[in-house]
Write an enzyme that holds these catalytic residues in place. Structure first.
Site, PDB file in Angstrom:
ATOM      1  N   GLU A 109      37.627  56.983   7.290  1.00  0.00           N
ATOM      2  CA  GLU A 109      36.477  57.582   7.970  1.00  0.00           C
ATOM      3  C   GLU A 109      36.898  58.464   9.153  1.00  0.00           C
ATOM      4  O   GLU A 109      36.602  58.158  10.301  1.00  0.00           O
ATOM      5  CB  GLU A 109      35.522  56.483   8.444  1.00  0.00           C
ATOM      6  CG  GLU A 109      34.806  55.787   7.307  1.00  0.00           C
ATOM      7  CD  GLU A 109      33.915  54.654   7.796  1.00  0.00           C
ATOM      8  OE1 GLU A 109      32.983  54.304   7.049  1.00  0.00           O
ATOM      9  OE2 GLU A 109      34.140  54.120   8.893  1.00  0.00           O
ATOM     10  N   PRO A 110      37.568  59.581   8.895  1.00  0.00           N
ATOM     11  CA  PRO A 110      37.895  60.495  10.001  1.00  0.00           C
ATOM     12  C   PRO A 110      36.657  61.218  10.500  1.00  0.00           C
ATOM     13  O   PRO A 110      35.774  61.579   9.735  1.00  0.00           O
ATOM     14  CB  PRO A 110      38.874  61.475   9.351  1.00  0.00           C
ATOM     15  CG  PRO A 110      38.461  61.499   7.908  1.00  0.00           C
ATOM     16  CD  PRO A 110      38.011  60.085   7.601  1.00  0.00           C
ATOM     17  N   GLY A 111      36.585  61.438  11.798  1.00  0.00           N
ATOM     18  CA  GLY A 111      35.494  62.208  12.387  1.00  0.00           C
ATOM     19  C   GLY A 111      36.033  63.281  13.296  1.00  0.00           C
ATOM     20  O   GLY A 111      36.001  64.470  12.994  1.00  0.00           O
ATOM     21  N   ARG A 112      36.596  62.849  14.432  1.00  0.00           N
ATOM     22  CA  ARG A 112      37.180  63.763  15.415  1.00  0.00           C
ATOM     23  C   ARG A 112      38.206  64.696  14.755  1.00  0.00           C
ATOM     24  O   ARG A 112      38.254  65.887  15.040  1.00  0.00           O
ATOM     25  CB  ARG A 112      37.856  62.944  16.517  1.00  0.00           C
ATOM     26  CG  ARG A 112      38.468  63.751  17.640  1.00  0.00           C
ATOM     27  CD  ARG A 112      39.443  62.900  18.448  1.00  0.00           C
ATOM     28  NE  ARG A 112      38.946  61.577  18.732  1.00  0.00           N
ATOM     29  CZ  ARG A 112      38.313  61.216  19.846  1.00  0.00           C
ATOM     30  NH1 ARG A 112      38.125  62.114  20.798  1.00  0.00           N
ATOM     31  NH2 ARG A 112      37.893  59.992  20.023  1.00  0.00           N
TER      32      ARG A 112
ATOM     33  N   GLY B  46      39.947  57.252  13.438  1.00  0.00           N
ATOM     34  CA  GLY B  46      40.595  57.170  14.748  1.00  0.00           C
ATOM     35  C   GLY B  46      41.831  58.016  14.894  1.00  0.00           C
ATOM     36  O   GLY B  46      42.568  57.882  15.876  1.00  0.00           O
TER      37      GLY B  46
ATOM     38  N   TYR C   2      35.865  59.149  30.160  1.00  0.00           N
ATOM     39  CA  TYR C   2      37.213  58.724  29.804  1.00  0.00           C
ATOM     40  C   TYR C   2      38.319  59.441  30.558  1.00  0.00           C
ATOM     41  O   TYR C   2      39.496  59.202  30.286  1.00  0.00           O
ATOM     42  CB  TYR C   2      37.471  58.977  28.306  1.00  0.00           C
ATOM     43  CG  TYR C   2      36.429  58.495  27.349  1.00  0.00           C
ATOM     44  CD1 TYR C   2      35.972  57.185  27.377  1.00  0.00           C
ATOM     45  CD2 TYR C   2      35.905  59.346  26.388  1.00  0.00           C
ATOM     46  CE1 TYR C   2      35.024  56.737  26.480  1.00  0.00           C
ATOM     47  CE2 TYR C   2      34.960  58.916  25.475  1.00  0.00           C
ATOM     48  CZ  TYR C   2      34.517  57.606  25.527  1.00  0.00           C
ATOM     49  OH  TYR C   2      33.576  57.176  24.636  1.00  0.00           O
TER      50      TYR C   2
ATOM     51  N   CYS D 209      24.055  67.637  39.535  1.00  0.00           N
ATOM     52  CA  CYS D 209      24.046  67.104  40.895  1.00  0.00           C
ATOM     53  C   CYS D 209      24.765  65.757  40.932  1.00  0.00           C
ATOM     54  O   CYS D 209      24.180  64.711  41.223  1.00  0.00           O
ATOM     55  CB  CYS D 209      22.596  66.980  41.375  1.00  0.00           C
ATOM     56  SG  CYS D 209      22.449  66.711  43.146  1.00  0.00           S
ATOM     57  N   GLU D 210      26.052  65.788  40.592  1.00  0.00           N
ATOM     58  CA  GLU D 210      26.915  64.607  40.573  1.00  0.00           C
ATOM     59  C   GLU D 210      28.312  65.039  40.982  1.00  0.00           C
ATOM     60  O   GLU D 210      28.854  66.006  40.430  1.00  0.00           O
ATOM     61  CB  GLU D 210      26.987  63.988  39.173  1.00  0.00           C
ATOM     62  CG  GLU D 210      25.686  63.421  38.646  1.00  0.00           C
ATOM     63  CD  GLU D 210      25.309  62.114  39.306  1.00  0.00           C
ATOM     64  OE1 GLU D 210      26.214  61.455  39.884  1.00  0.00           O
ATOM     65  OE2 GLU D 210      24.121  61.750  39.237  1.00  0.00           O
TER      66      GLU D 210
ATOM     67  N   ARG E 223      32.810  63.723  28.328  1.00  0.00           N
ATOM     68  CA  ARG E 223      34.003  62.940  28.054  1.00  0.00           C
ATOM     69  C   ARG E 223      34.921  62.807  29.268  1.00  0.00           C
ATOM     70  O   ARG E 223      35.642  61.805  29.387  1.00  0.00           O
ATOM     71  CB  ARG E 223      34.775  63.514  26.858  1.00  0.00           C
ATOM     72  CG  ARG E 223      34.002  63.386  25.544  1.00  0.00           C
ATOM     73  CD  ARG E 223      34.851  63.776  24.332  1.00  0.00           C
ATOM     74  NE  ARG E 223      35.964  62.881  24.155  1.00  0.00           N
ATOM     75  CZ  ARG E 223      37.232  63.205  24.365  1.00  0.00           C
ATOM     76  NH1 ARG E 223      37.555  64.418  24.830  1.00  0.00           N
ATOM     77  NH2 ARG E 223      38.195  62.323  24.159  1.00  0.00           N
TER      78      ARG E 223
END
Length: 432
Positions: free
Chosen positions: A291-294, A249, A335, A362-363, A331
């Site tokens: 557990e780093p990811g980003r 995180g 968010y 188409c949004e 994203r």
């Protein structure tokens, strides 16, 4: 100048990544295009690995959270860097195994693993299965016993820490779909049940408090709470659990004014709390897993787009449309995540306008961002959106039957294709 050290501007005024000219990359591979700098990924891996070795005296392991970006090439990089791997589905497990990743270095997460996924994990010998709820605990015990095996597990615990992030990416508080709550006694009851089941070996605990966190204090608070729970388990059951997985995180630099803490400072603070708490409660320091990811892949990646229409609405805003959008970066719509962008073929010029970057779907909500500073833009320009290495490709979709982009890894000025661009035939492959 840039949010990532792997970016620069060459003599032609073009944005470069890892020594590669982005204009040339777009010409060679097309757009939209994900580009990631392998050297920056390896640098982040080394930073985490070295810091956990330094502060935990060899009793630590870094496990890359592959949900941030998963493919065979990245799994191989992670293996070469000496890290473990966190997977959260049968598909991520299959990808890791296909890349030759040793199953004993895998952590299998997820709040609702299917019976088939649990069988697959048992059959290949996954190192740790992170159990999320009592139903899964009972099911895993039955499946392991039927195969004549014992599953090494960690129980996912909610430490009750509010990480001050977006409500959708807070995971450590009591009102979360993940894990067992401490406050209600649910967690201790789960420990008791796990210790009683055949086919189950309770090796330790896991927690995760949220994502894109810039402060050390929430991690340190979670570590102290989790060590306290380990000690309570020891006092009550006489069991000294061997592993404490504190999750990931850690925040990255999406915008120039973001100021993430250096990774080793997280490790330094958390290790101090862990050692003090263990000494105070009289238990041995467990193997610490992070557990780093980003923070391993996020800032290493960019997305390249070709600009289409530019629509100025006087007194309202200017829309700059690109040939991607929520299908390759959801994203913002999820968010309201903020990014920096620039015109890659004129990266040396000042950003003299403010625009809304619109996707092609188409949004009405299909946007990359609003109020984004950008160079004056015209159709055919090449736009780069920065810090898109995490949760972009991995969350991409085929909405509106848009093919997913290719992924290119660059290394010391040399690009290599690691995921090919989807074609229309890929879109109908499974249609009957």
């Amino acid at each position: 100048m840039f949010v990532s050290p792997c970016l620069d501007v060459n003599d032609q005024g073009h944005l470069t990544i890892g020594g590669c000219d982005t204009v040339e990359l777009a010409q060679q591979f097309g757009t939209p295009l994900y580009v990631m700098d392998e050297s920056e990924i390896r640098r982040a891996c080394a930073s985490y690995r070295e810091s956990i070795e330094r502060y935990y005296d060899g009793k630590g392991l870094v496990a890359y959270a592959s949900k941030a970006f998963s493919c065979k090439a990245i799994c191989r990089v992670i293996l070469e860097e000496g890290l473990g791997l966190d997977v959260v589905s049968g598909g991520e497990l299959y990808t890791a195994l296909s890349a030759g990743f040793p199953p004993e270095k895998l952590f299998f997460h997820g709040n609702n693993k299917t019976p088939q996924e649990l069988r697959e994990a048992l059959e290949c010998g996954v190192g740790y299965i992170v159990v999320d709820n009592v139903f899964e605990l009972e099911l895993l015990g039955e499946l392991a016993s039927s195969q004549g095996k014992t599953a090494n597990i960690l129980l996912r615990i909610k430490p009750g820490v509010d990480a001050h992030t977006h409500q959708f990416i807070r995971t450590g508080q009591i009102d979360s779909k993940f894990g067992f709550a401490l406050e209600t006694g649910e967690a201790m009851a789960a420990v008791e049940r796990a210790l009683s089941l055949t086919g189950i070996h309770l090796k330790g605990l896991h927690c995760h408090i949220g994502s894109q966190i810039f402060d050390r204090e929430p991690f340190e608070a979670a570590a102290e709470i989790m060590i306290g729970f380990l000690a309570d388990i020891h006092d009550r059951w006489g069991r000294e659990l061997e592993v404490l997985n504190l999750g990931g995180g850690f925040g990255i630099k999406y915008l120039s004014d973001h100021n993430p803490i250096p990774y080793d400072k997280y490790m330094e603070g958390i290790s101090r709390v862990v050692k003090q708490a263990c000494a105070q409660r009289g238990i041995a320091t467990p193997l610490i897993v992070m557990e780093p990811g980003r923070s391993i892949v996020g800032a290493a990646g960019i997305t390249l787009y070709t600009v289409g229409g530019v629509k100025e609405i006087p007194g309202i805003r200017t829309y700059v449309s690109v040939d991607g959008g929520m299908t390759d970066n959801p994203r913002y719509i999820l968010y309201q995540s903020e990014y920096e962008a620039l015109i890659a073929n004129r990266a040396d010029q000042p950003k003299d306008t403010v625009v809304t970057v619109a996707g092609r779907c188409c949004e009405s909500g299909d946007l990359i961002g609003e109020g984004m500073p950008l160079q004056r833009t015209q159709p055919g320009d090449l736009m780069a959106v920065l810090s898109t290495g995490a949760y972009n490709y991995s969350m991409a979709s085929n909405y509106n039957r848009v093919p997913r982009p290719a992924v290119v890894l660059v290394w010391n000025g040399t690009p290599r294709l690691v995921i090919r661009r989807e074609c229309y035939e890929d879109l109908v492959r499974n249609d009957l």
